[in-house]
Scaffold this active site. Structure first.
Site, PDB file in Angstrom:
ATOM      1  CG  HIS A  19      -7.014  -3.110   1.598  1.00 42.15           C
ATOM      2  ND1 HIS A  19      -7.146  -4.212   2.592  1.00 42.15           N
ATOM      3  CD2 HIS A  19      -5.826  -2.476   1.990  1.00 42.15           C
ATOM      4  CE1 HIS A  19      -5.910  -4.301   3.090  1.00 42.15           C
ATOM      5  NE2 HIS A  19      -5.089  -3.599   2.846  1.00 42.15           N
TER       6      HIS A  19
HETATM    7  C1  UD1 Z   1      -1.848   0.901   2.555  1.00 45.13           C
HETATM    8  C2  UD1 Z   1      -0.664   0.026   2.530  1.00 45.13           C
HETATM    9  C3  UD1 Z   1      -1.263  -1.451   2.560  1.00 45.13           C
HETATM   10  C4  UD1 Z   1      -2.146  -1.631   3.899  1.00 45.13           C
HETATM   11  C5  UD1 Z   1      -3.294  -0.668   3.829  1.00 45.13           C
HETATM   12  C6  UD1 Z   1      -4.020  -0.900   4.904  1.00 45.13           C
HETATM   13  C7  UD1 Z   1       1.359   0.371   1.120  1.00 45.13           C
HETATM   14  C8  UD1 Z   1       1.999   0.351  -0.067  1.00 45.13           C
HETATM   15  N1  UD1 Z   1       0.111   0.131   1.407  1.00 45.13           N
HETATM   16  O1  UD1 Z   1      -2.667   0.796   1.459  1.00 45.13           O
HETATM   17  O2  UD1 Z   1      -0.103  -2.251   2.720  1.00 45.13           O
HETATM   18  O3  UD1 Z   1      -2.668  -2.872   3.974  1.00 45.13           O
HETATM   19  O4  UD1 Z   1      -2.497   0.629   3.782  1.00 45.13           O
HETATM   20  O5  UD1 Z   1      -5.230   0.197   5.034  1.00 45.13           O
HETATM   21  O6  UD1 Z   1       1.984   1.286   1.973  1.00 45.13           O
HETATM   22  N2  UD1 Z   1      -7.104   7.501   1.558  1.00 45.13           N
HETATM   23  C9  UD1 Z   1      -7.735   8.069   2.430  1.00 45.13           C
HETATM   24  N3  UD1 Z   1      -7.770   8.432   3.541  1.00 45.13           N
HETATM   25  C10 UD1 Z   1      -6.592   8.169   4.342  1.00 45.13           C
HETATM   26  C11 UD1 Z   1      -5.466   7.190   3.716  1.00 45.13           C
HETATM   27  C12 UD1 Z   1      -5.823   6.717   2.098  1.00 45.13           C
HETATM   28  O7  UD1 Z   1      -9.027   8.508   1.794  1.00 45.13           O
HETATM   29  O8  UD1 Z   1      -6.505   8.468   5.315  1.00 45.13           O
HETATM   30  C13 UD1 Z   1      -7.439   6.767   0.378  1.00 45.13           C
HETATM   31  C14 UD1 Z   1      -6.559   7.744  -0.709  1.00 45.13           C
HETATM   32  O9  UD1 Z   1      -7.431   7.797  -1.899  1.00 45.13           O
HETATM   33  C15 UD1 Z   1      -5.583   7.005  -1.360  1.00 45.13           C
HETATM   34  C16 UD1 Z   1      -5.904   5.672  -1.087  1.00 45.13           C
HETATM   35  O10 UD1 Z   1      -6.952   5.680  -0.061  1.00 45.13           O
HETATM   36  O11 UD1 Z   1      -4.879   7.417  -2.371  1.00 45.13           O
HETATM   37  C17 UD1 Z   1      -4.922   4.332  -0.748  1.00 45.13           C
HETATM   38  O12 UD1 Z   1      -3.923   4.939   0.428  1.00 45.13           O
HETATM   39  P1  UD1 Z   1      -2.543   4.324   0.208  1.00 45.13           P
HETATM   40  O13 UD1 Z   1      -2.101   4.958   1.870  1.00 45.13           O
HETATM   41  O14 UD1 Z   1      -1.804   4.604  -0.897  1.00 45.13           O
HETATM   42  O15 UD1 Z   1      -2.753   2.867   0.259  1.00 45.13           O
HETATM   43  P2  UD1 Z   1      -3.642   1.821   1.102  1.00 45.13           P
HETATM   44  O16 UD1 Z   1      -4.516   1.338   0.071  1.00 45.13           O
HETATM   45  O17 UD1 Z   1      -4.292   2.352   2.138  1.00 45.13           O
END
Ligand code: UD1
Length: 370
Positions: A213
């Site tokens: 991820h």
């Molecule tokens: C975040 C953390 C990362 C951690 C990871 C664990 C930061 C900078 N990154 O990354 O350190 O290792 O979480 O999972 O804080 N999304 C969903 N559902 C959700 C949440 C997110 O579909 O409940 C999708 C959305 O499209 C979103 C993307 O995942 O844009 C990324 O989510 P985001 O929280 O920005 O970062 P992660 O890659 O999850």
């Protein structure tokens, strides 16, 4: 101390939850502490958030900011502006943050600016790679925190090198391993092995477990396709289970990358099912930070698909090998593991299931203000 010691505990994203669970449990054992739980809502899907609360017995948060997804600046800014009035109103004695996600830095910054002490659990980890958003979150959070709770000795050295006062730093062990040791007997009851056809009665078939991820690995189509083509070759030899993170799923949907039938893409798993698979896997391939630690604690061989790690003890003492994303390195390391020549490791010092107790003891000993 007058009244109860009010600690605002912050969670936002999935990896925060196994870290906060043992801390809340420990705080609840001390009547002199009033733990408050605030969820920023950075993660909001059932499989990334709610299932962890129910499986780990984490109480319902007192507040959920519901900030959701966005760019780094948007997400951080939303948390900053929403948490400030809450902290001003509630005036906790301490804000406790864990890990390195955007919620960690955003809440620390808001608290520090209004004079509320901050405790950072998992302080001092450094990949020395500023292209990782988490590295920026770690450095900044540690610059603000009054309590710096470290999981490993290298983290203490990093904090001292950055000029943090020695009396702020406490080597206490690893709260995520507290959770692992606590929940492993429950994870063993999981039916996930039967559901995925990996188990026959009591015996498990050999299988690999893959998670991906990191933006550096999944946000570029070429990079993701390159990694999955090596995994396809491994899947010829051994089935690979791949619980897909939403960030990665999004990229796969856009690109339609095809893969081997033995590379089994599934939804993200809850804590107990995932821990069950981790503990039974022949090998784990990952770019996660926490999984490097969990495999070390379980003695399961781990190949980390990154060039660096902020958790060097998992390499120096544990089962972790940094293989990056170079196909021949990944294949060579996989073949060693499949030939039974994987790395043996040992449990790092203080990863004994008692880190949360040590943290709460330090906080109570020092009183509400540092
Ligand atoms: C975040 C953390 C990362 C951690 C990871 C664990 C930061 C900078 N990154 O990354 O350190 O290792 O979480 O999972 O804080 N999304 C969903 N559902 C959700 C949440 C997110 O579909 O409940 C999708 C959305 O499209 C979103 C993307 O995942 O844009 C990324 O989510 P985001 O929280 O920005 O970062 P992660 O890659 O999850």
């Amino acid at each position: 101390m007058n009244g109860r010691y009010r600690i605002a505990n912050i969670v936002g994203a999935r990896p925060n939850l196994p870290k906060i669970a043992p801390l809340i449990r420990e705080m609840q054992r001390h009547p002199e502490i009033e733990p408050i739980l605030i969820h920023t809502g950075q993660h909001y899907d059932e499989t990334l958030s709610k299932i962890f609360f129910s499986q780990m017995g984490i109480p319902e948060p007192h507040l959920n900011l519901g900030v959701g997804s966005g760019t780094h600046a948007e997400q951080t800014a939303k948390i900053l502006s929403q948490i400030e009035p809450i902290l001003l109103k509630q005036r906790p004695d301490l804000v406790l943050v864990v890990g390195d996600v955007n919620s960690t830095i955003a809440v620390s910054l808001a608290a520090a600016k209004i004079g509320i002490a901050v405790a950072h659990v998992e302080a001092g980890l450094r990949s020395f790679d500023r292209t990782m958003p988490e590295e920026i979150n770690r450095v900044l959070t540690d610059a603000l925190a009054n309590y710096l709770f470290a999981t490993e000795a290298d983290a203490v050295d990093n904090l001292l090198r950055e000029g943090r006062p020695r009396e702020f730093i406490h080597l206490v062990g690893n709260v995520m391993i507290d959770s692992l040791l606590h929940f492993l007997p429950f994870a063993e009851q999981s039916r996930v092995g039967d559901e995925l056809g990996l188990r026959n009665g009591k015996s498990w078939k050999p299988f690999g477990l893959l998670t991906l991820h990191r933006p550096a690995n999944v946000d570029s189509t070429e990079k993701l396709a390159e990694i999955l083509s090596v995994i396809d070759v491994i899947a010829e030899k051994i089935p690979i289970v791949f619980p897909v993170h939403p960030r990665t799923q999004h990229q796969l949907n856009q690109t339609g990358i095809k893969h081997h039938a033995q590379l089994r893409r599934i939804q993200p798993l809850g804590y107990l099912d995932f821990l069950c698979l981790l503990s039974k896997a022949t090998l784990v391939l990952t770019d996660s930070g926490g999984i490097q630690e969990e495999t070390t604690a379980l003695g399961v061989p781990c190949l980390t698909l990154r060039d660096n790690t902020e958790r060097p003890v998992t390499v120096s003492q544990g089962t972790n090998v940094l293989v990056g994303t170079n196909p021949s390195k990944i294949m060579a390391a996989t073949q060693r593991i499949l030939a039974g020549e994987g790395k043996n490791g040992r449990m790092p010092p203080l990863w004994d299931g008692h880190a949360a107790e040590r943290i709460v003891e330090v906080i109570l000993r020092n009183g509400p203000r540092v």
